[in-house]
Design an enzyme around this catalytic site. Sequence first.
Site, PDB file in Angstrom:
ATOM      1  N   ASP A   8      -2.260  -0.445   8.614  1.00 23.88           N
ATOM      2  CA  ASP A   8      -1.129   0.354   9.069  1.00 23.88           C
ATOM      3  C   ASP A   8      -1.054   0.376  10.589  1.00 23.88           C
ATOM      4  OD1 ASP A   8      -0.703   0.988   6.433  1.00 23.88           O
ATOM      5  OD2 ASP A   8      -1.596   2.987   6.566  1.00 23.88           O
ATOM      6  N   LYS A   9       0.120   0.638  11.105  1.00 24.52           N
ATOM      7  CA  LYS A   9       0.334   0.711  12.549  1.00 24.52           C
ATOM      8  C   LYS A   9      -0.675   1.623  13.241  1.00 24.52           C
ATOM      9  CE  LYS A   9       3.652   2.472  15.955  1.00 24.52           C
ATOM     10  NZ  LYS A   9       4.991   3.101  16.158  1.00 24.52           N
TER      11      LYS A   9
END
Length: 243
Positions: free
Chosen positions: A66-67
């Site tokens: 994920d970011k």
Amino acid sequence: MRHINDFTPDDLAARVLHRDGLMLVVDKPAGLPVHAGPKGGANLEQMFDALRFGLPRNPALAHRLDKDTSGCLVLGRHRKALARLGKLFSNGRVAKTYWAVVRGAPEADEGRIDAALAKRSPERGWWMAVDPAGQPSVTEWKVMARGAGLAWIAFSPLTGRTHQIRVHAAHIGLPLLGDPIYGAEAAGGAALHLHARALSIPMREKLPPVVVEAPLPPHMAATFAALGWEAPAPISTGDVAPI
């Protein structure tokens, strides 16, 4: 490290934790997506030219983070290596350890979460929820430390669903610190405290697995320091070979 908006290909090259002829493992910074989203913007994939290290083509992602998740990210250096890595990840043969800080203090010292996950909304494929009709999803966890209404937990996902650790942690009443989606974090609050700490990758059948660990990102290191938690010394940081 400078502000994430100033992150450069040279910064990425400096964060290589392991390199051999088949794969790279890089220490992904929190706050930078691995690939461009619908709105575009800076991402790691656009910097992969800096990670060729003499090969004719850029490496490619073997999985995703994920970011706002930091830590170990695996790249295959050519087509055959990517195919091998894809099978290892899909068959659950890559052992993964994530460190997280959660809100709450579990009574038990360890446990296992077996809760199927499904997309919460067909329009938002990344938005997940516990659903008995969903895909089987299993996460093991172990408490490393407690304090100030928080706990440091090592999570080991045995399956690889989107947002698995975040959803499972919230499901048992331990939302991740800094998670505004599955927790109750206010906008502008703490950054997400989720770190892909270690991987064990059996890339070659007749050799020991490659074990790689990533150091804590600055925001988690600051939380650990404030609570007096001391992370263990790395058992390995892989090998950076001139191949």
